[in-house]
Motif scaffolding. Sequence first.
Motif, mmCIF file in Angstrom:
data_model
loop_
_atom_site.group_PDB
_atom_site.id
_atom_site.type_symbol
_atom_site.label_atom_id
_atom_site.label_comp_id
_atom_site.label_asym_id
_atom_site.label_seq_id
_atom_site.Cartn_x
_atom_site.Cartn_y
_atom_site.Cartn_z
ATOM 1 N N GLY A 259 71.554 32.964 106.862
ATOM 2 C CA GLY A 259 71.602 33.622 105.566
ATOM 3 C C GLY A 259 71.462 32.647 104.418
ATOM 4 N N ALA A 260 72.036 33.011 103.280
ATOM 5 C CA ALA A 260 71.794 32.297 102.032
ATOM 6 C C ALA A 260 72.351 30.879 102.025
ATOM 7 N N VAL A 261 73.469 30.643 102.725
ATOM 8 C CA VAL A 261 74.007 29.272 102.733
ATOM 9 C C VAL A 261 72.957 28.313 103.274
ATOM 10 N N HIS A 262 72.359 28.658 104.393
ATOM 11 C CA HIS A 262 71.350 27.770 104.981
ATOM 12 C C HIS A 262 70.048 27.760 104.173
ATOM 13 N N ALA A 263 69.674 28.902 103.622
ATOM 14 C CA ALA A 263 68.474 28.921 102.776
ATOM 15 C C ALA A 263 68.624 27.972 101.593
ATOM 16 N N MET A 264 69.826 27.891 101.046
ATOM 17 C CA MET A 264 70.086 27.002 99.916
ATOM 18 C C MET A 264 70.283 25.549 100.356
ATOM 19 N N SER A 265 71.025 25.356 101.451
ATOM 20 C CA SER A 265 71.309 23.980 101.879
ATOM 21 C C SER A 265 70.058 23.272 102.385
ATOM 22 N N HIS A 348 67.465 19.972 88.696
ATOM 23 C CA HIS A 348 66.930 20.286 90.023
ATOM 24 C C HIS A 348 67.040 21.774 90.362
ATOM 25 N N ILE A 349 67.971 22.472 89.724
ATOM 26 C CA ILE A 349 68.391 23.786 90.196
ATOM 27 C C ILE A 349 67.284 24.837 90.135
ATOM 28 N N GLU A 350 66.472 24.810 89.105
ATOM 29 C CA GLU A 350 65.424 25.815 88.958
ATOM 30 C C GLU A 350 64.472 25.805 90.150
ATOM 31 N N LEU A 351 63.972 24.635 90.506
ATOM 32 C CA LEU A 351 63.040 24.519 91.631
ATOM 33 C C LEU A 351 63.727 24.854 92.950
ATOM 34 N N LEU A 352 64.943 24.360 93.144
ATOM 35 C CA LEU A 352 65.664 24.634 94.381
ATOM 36 C C LEU A 352 65.871 26.139 94.569
ATOM 37 N N SER A 353 66.158 26.836 93.484
ATOM 38 C CA SER A 353 66.411 28.277 93.557
ATOM 39 C C SER A 353 65.151 29.036 93.935
ATOM 40 N N ARG A 354 64.022 28.653 93.348
ATOM 41 C CA ARG A 354 62.758 29.319 93.686
ATOM 42 C C ARG A 354 62.400 29.090 95.146
ATOM 43 N N ASN A 355 62.628 27.875 95.615
ATOM 44 C CA ASN A 355 62.313 27.576 97.013
ATOM 45 C C ASN A 355 63.252 28.287 97.977
ATOM 46 N N ASP A 359 62.858 30.707 101.706
ATOM 47 C CA ASP A 359 63.295 30.206 103.005
ATOM 48 C C ASP A 359 63.469 31.375 103.975
ATOM 49 N N VAL A 360 63.054 31.179 105.220
ATOM 50 C CA VAL A 360 63.090 32.259 106.210
ATOM 51 C C VAL A 360 64.512 32.755 106.453
ATOM 52 N N CYS A 361 65.523 31.904 106.270
ATOM 53 C CA CYS A 361 66.907 32.328 106.504
ATOM 54 C C CYS A 361 67.374 33.360 105.485
ATOM 55 N N MET A 362 66.729 33.415 104.319
ATOM 56 C CA MET A 362 67.133 34.378 103.301
ATOM 57 C C MET A 362 66.811 35.813 103.723
ATOM 58 N N ALA A 363 65.868 35.972 104.633
ATOM 59 C CA ALA A 363 65.440 37.316 105.039
ATOM 60 C C ALA A 363 66.551 38.100 105.724
ATOM 61 N N SER A 370 67.991 37.226 94.376
ATOM 62 C CA SER A 370 66.842 36.762 93.596
ATOM 63 C C SER A 370 66.999 35.276 93.284
ATOM 64 N N ALA A 371 65.932 34.689 92.740
ATOM 65 C CA ALA A 371 66.010 33.283 92.332
ATOM 66 C C ALA A 371 67.087 33.087 91.276
ATOM 67 N N GLU A 372 67.277 34.067 90.405
ATOM 68 C CA GLU A 372 68.320 33.969 89.379
ATOM 69 C C GLU A 372 69.715 34.020 90.001
ATOM 70 N N ASP A 373 69.883 34.842 91.032
ATOM 71 C CA ASP A 373 71.166 34.888 91.743
ATOM 72 C C ASP A 373 71.472 33.546 92.402
ATOM 73 N N VAL A 374 70.455 32.968 93.047
ATOM 74 C CA VAL A 374 70.621 31.668 93.697
ATOM 75 C C VAL A 374 70.964 30.605 92.655
ATOM 76 N N LYS A 375 70.274 30.640 91.548
ATOM 77 C CA LYS A 375 70.518 29.686 90.472
ATOM 78 C C LYS A 375 71.965 29.760 89.998
ATOM 79 N N ALA A 376 72.487 30.961 89.848
ATOM 80 C CA ALA A 376 73.877 31.131 89.405
ATOM 81 C C ALA A 376 74.852 30.539 90.411
#
Length: 382
Positions: A259-265, A348-355, A359-363, A370-376
């Motif tokens: 999920g999102a933890v791995h998509a972000m990490s 760094h956060i803007e680019l990391l959030s879009r990427n 990530d396949v783990c986000m599916a 959204s990218a804005e949620d990840v950014k927050a």
Amino acid sequence: MQISKFATPEIIFGNQSISQIGESLSRLGARKVFLVSDPGVLDAGWAEQAIKHIKESNLDYHLWTHVTPNPKDYEVHAGAAEYRAHECNAIVGVGGGSAMDAAKAIALLGTNDGSILQYEGVDKIERPLPPMVMLPTTAGSGSEVSQFSIIVDSARKVKMAIISKSLIPDIAIIDPQTLMTKDGRLTANTGIDALTHAIESYISLAATPLTEVLSLSAMRIISQNLRPSVASQYNLEAKQAMAMASLQAGIAFSNAILGAVHAMSHQLGGLLDTPHGEVNTILLPYVLEYNYIAAPEKYRKMAEAMGENVAGLSLHDASRLMMKAVTNLTGDLQIPVTLSELGLQPEHIELLSRNAVQDVCMATNPRDMSAEDVKALFQKAM
């Protein structure tokens, strides 16, 4: 009920099971073995132990240890070239997730053409891989039983997730005694990685009754044994328990994804070359808070698995206990608590959030993000 698949390697578990490595390779038809490890594992003596047992089975081998903690695309390409140059026909990974992920990626290129970059994503592998045996020396990554290989695209500075059932090793050998050469910090980092695997696979959109049983069991074992495993390098009972928990969590996430933890990490690991377990530890509480509304009943069951008494509590209050149990555990282990401690800068956060949202783990994250949620969430974790 949706159709699901459940895949695992043959699993050999127990103290001194490293002695089975040569016999396992012989059963798979190995002739010359390409052994992938890293300098730390080499210094600890586990690669030498593996070689001893490979020799006992009258197999030839070539040792390759040019793997860094977050394996890079160019390392994989160099390893694959050496694999072919030495005319090997089987691969062994001895080490943590980095060595095993690199070994699987090298196996991929051993029989498939092109660059490792073209295999990012799901089911891109066309040809069968050579026989693979994996022996983990950390209790965390689960790579020895998973269909994942995580490799850094060095140009983009992004961790790629390569996912295919072709990447599931033929045989996984889990010897808890190998965990007794890890220091406390690595034990803590890898243990929280296993906990994150258990949690994310349990609330994943692709979870099944088979994976859920393993996820909850892993949470229960980790809650009871990670602290004593970190406290003493020589507590074999705790090491055995953590080896089993990591195995269970690895099978669960391989089949249910994450999920999102791995998509972000993955993004932070690619950009800053940071320890994967530390990043997961920092991000996990914020993602748990965000995902709560998607699976409150599952949060209650996770609280119970982690030893919390939820009798008579509302779903909301039981979920709070679960999240508190996680933060209490990570607090006791004294792992860094902010991303800025690991070197993340606000720019760094803007680019990391879009990427991260790509990530396949986000599916399989249970709540849309959204990218804005990840950014927050990144900003909260700073």
